[in-house]
Structure formats: structure tokens, C-alpha cells
Design an enzyme around this catalytic site. Sequence first.
Site, PDB file in Angstrom:
ATOM      1  N   CYS A  14      46.020  40.479  37.580  1.00  0.00           N
ATOM      2  CA  CYS A  14      46.131  40.581  39.045  1.00  0.00           C
ATOM      3  C   CYS A  14      45.071  39.786  39.785  1.00  0.00           C
ATOM      4  O   CYS A  14      45.059  39.767  41.020  1.00  0.00           O
ATOM      5  CB  CYS A  14      46.071  42.045  39.480  1.00  0.00           C
ATOM      6  N   CYS A  45      40.516  39.378  36.580  1.00  0.00           N
ATOM      7  CA  CYS A  45      41.556  40.018  35.771  1.00  0.00           C
ATOM      8  C   CYS A  45      42.696  39.030  35.542  1.00  0.00           C
ATOM      9  O   CYS A  45      43.212  38.442  36.491  1.00  0.00           O
ATOM     10  CB  CYS A  45      42.075  41.263  36.493  1.00  0.00           C
ATOM     11  N   ASP A  73      27.488  15.407  30.906  1.00  0.00           N
ATOM     12  CA  ASP A  73      27.061  15.986  32.174  1.00  0.00           C
ATOM     13  C   ASP A  73      25.935  16.979  31.902  1.00  0.00           C
ATOM     14  O   ASP A  73      26.134  18.000  31.227  1.00  0.00           O
ATOM     15  CB  ASP A  73      28.252  16.694  32.837  1.00  0.00           C
ATOM     16  N   CYS A  82      44.489  47.161  38.472  1.00  0.00           N
ATOM     17  CA  CYS A  82      45.756  47.247  37.742  1.00  0.00           C
ATOM     18  C   CYS A  82      45.661  47.964  36.406  1.00  0.00           C
ATOM     19  O   CYS A  82      46.668  48.192  35.745  1.00  0.00           O
ATOM     20  CB  CYS A  82      46.347  45.857  37.535  1.00  0.00           C
TER      21      CYS A  82
END
Length: 453
Positions: free
Chosen positions: A209, A206, A356, A231
Site C-alpha cells: 500500500c 510497504c 559515484d 494494511c
Amino acid sequence: MSLRSGVATAVGKSSYWFLHTFMHGGSSLPGKLATRIDPELLKTLGKNYDVIVITGTNGKTLTTALTVRVLREKYADVLTNPTGSNMEQGIVGTFLHAKRSKTGRPLAVLEVDEANVIKVTQYIKPIAFVFTNIFRDQMDRYGEIYTTYKKIIDGVKLAPEATIIANGDAQLFNSVDLPNPKIFYGFNHQEQGDMMAPTNTDGILCPRCEHVLHYHFMTYGNLGDYFCPNCGFSRPALNYAVTKLGKMTPTASQFELDGAPYQIGIGGLYNIYNALAAYAVGRFLDVTPEQIRAAFTSDERVFGRQEVIHVGDKDVTLILIKNPVGVNQVIDMILTEPEPFSFVGLLNANYADGIDTSWIWDGEFEKLGAAGTGDNPQIKAFLTGGERYKDITFRLNVAGVADPSVEPDLTKIIAKIKQLPTQKVYVLATYTAVLQLRKQLANDGLIKEGMDA
């Protein structure tokens, strides 16, 4: 037009004419030469256009192509960069060879590399941005997904009045408070539940939060109807949505948008997102649903995106791959093929591919290994090649493919493909491997020469 920009434009147009007359292509060099003379040339070239910028990790090229088809149902003059030359020099080159508009203020629908959004918006103020998705990709260039999104946002902040048309199923696109008007699109095709993303999924924290996000349902990767049980952060209300999925094959996808039926001549759940994005842009610019439906029925193929090329008696489907989420969706798509087929994997590691190659270990190649075993395997043969052929060969070995054929030299791949035992062949290749293979196909007269073909 200043003297400097006039000279730059003349040099760019002359080099474009020479390359396309005598060298059969070249989409970025004219822009590179022109911007060396006038670094601010894009301001002059783009000032008379209404510009739409399409950016994100996966789906930019097809979303751009579908959007152009949709808009051309209503607008006569739409400029675009169809070959995926999406950095500053390629975009300048697109404007350099544009024909003079006869219809007033034309549209320009531009695929733009994530890190180059700011290089466009410092000179041009678009009327809209289209955000497709953000996944881990070419980490040597972009870093983590949050760094990639910041590069996009840095460019968007220079155009606060432009409308953002974003994939609402991607939580990052709802994580930064911006003053721009917003339109969200996504999927609403399943009943709501409560689930968590699979292990090793990126971007599921999130943004408020940092609690792990839950989902009412997921589509693929980190996309879906997300919410935070801690939240209350959640997916925004969708303006446009896929409301039902129909028959899915490698060559066609049936679905409903806002309750009405549509079809595109290309497979994969991920490509329905691209069609939905194009639909959202079309509605933003007052293209009717009937016109959009007609645009989607076009069978025109897009460079490197499920192009079907006839090689002898083989139907060879060429598909670009570049990151784990994308390759997983492609694997799922080709496994919907009802007929036996052969698999070709071509891996390069140049700058345009991402140097990569460790991303292949996050791809679900085990599904291919399972499909190539048993008494009646779906995949009858495997062939690997490219500059990093050892890497892709070993990855398939670990995935359960014991003894794939190997051809390091891409100039010999076509001859190898002709020897495969099935009529249908799927070639999954990184970007420069796609270019190299298409060059060989052109040399053999199997496709038109040059990227613009």
C-alpha cells in the site's frame, strides 16, 4: 561434452594454469576466454553439481565463506569462489579449476553478483538461493534497491523449484509472490515495541500500500521486525533466529541462535546476519548445530573482510567498504575497539567500486570525528589515500577531522602506516583499493601473493 565446450574447457584450464604458475593469480580471465569460445559452457561445467547461489548487496563473500565452512563439516566435496570473483566469467573460472569429484554429486556454493544471477540460472538450476540484504549500492550499475531486487528475481524465476533462504528482516524479500519453497532467518532478540526508521533510510515503504512501515524493533539500515499499520503487511514467521546478543568486539561476536550459544571470530552486528544465513543453509542440508558451532570457531580470515595483517609492529585490519549502510556498520564496529587506534580511509572510484562517490556523504563519519577529539581521543591519527583521496579527505574534514595525513599514492601507504602512532590500525577501503593495497603488501612479503592467498 561437445567439441566446442571441450575446446573452451581446455583453453580455460590452460590459461588458469599459466596465470597461477607464472603470474601468481588471476580468477576471471580463464572464464572470460572460455565463454568467448562457448557462451553456454556453464551449462556443461555445472550440470553435475548441486548449486547454492548466495546474492545480495552486503555480506556475500563472508556468508559464502561461512557457509562453505559449515557444509564441509558434513560434506567432503564443496566447490566455491573464495576471492569474490562473482560475475559470470569468475564463476566459469571456478568450475574450470575444480578437481574431479570422488564423492558423487558435489556441492557448489557460489557468491553471485546481483545482476549475474540470471546469467547463472539460465544454464544451471540451483537447489537454493540465499538472499542477504538489499541496500543502495553502486547506483551507476544497479539503480535503486527495487531495480536491484528485480535483477535477482528475474534470475530466480528461471529456477522455481529452488528453495529461497532469505533474510526475513528485509521487507523486499517478502514483497514478491514466488512459487519457490521459502526459509526465513532474522533477529528475535528484543521485546516488541512500535518505532519508525530514522530519516534517510531506504526501503521502508510497504510494498502493498506504500504506507511508511513501522517496526517492532530495528537492527540496522532498513532491517528489523517490520509491519504496516495501514494494511497489515508484516515480517514472515522466522525459521531460524538470533535470540540473544552477547559480547561484541572488533574481533569476536557472541550470540545465541534459537536459544543456543555461538561465537564467530569477527566483529560487527552485520556479520552475525552472515553467520545466521550460513546456519540456515547448514540446517537446510542437515548439518547439525554442533557441527555448525565447530565451523564458526575457525579463525580463517576472508579476503578483504577484517583481515588482520602484521605490518612492522602494527596490527592492520583491512575492511572493505562500498555503501552507506555498510560503512556505518563498520564504523560502529571499529568504535567498539577498547584500545587507541589509527584510521586509514582509501577511496577509489573504478567500475568495481562504483564510479559515484557521493555515497560517502550518507556515511556517519561524524562518529569518527567525535572519537578523534577531546583530551583522550580514541582515534589517535587519520590517514587518507586512493584515487579519490580529495573526496574522502574533505568528507572527514566536514565530519570534524581537521587535518588528516594524506597520501594519494597507494604504493606509499604501507610506509605511512608504519609511521602511525598506534599499534592497532583500521583500514577502510573500496574494492580496487583493497586489491592495490594487498598487491603492495604481497610485494613487501607481508602476505602471500595473489588473490587466492
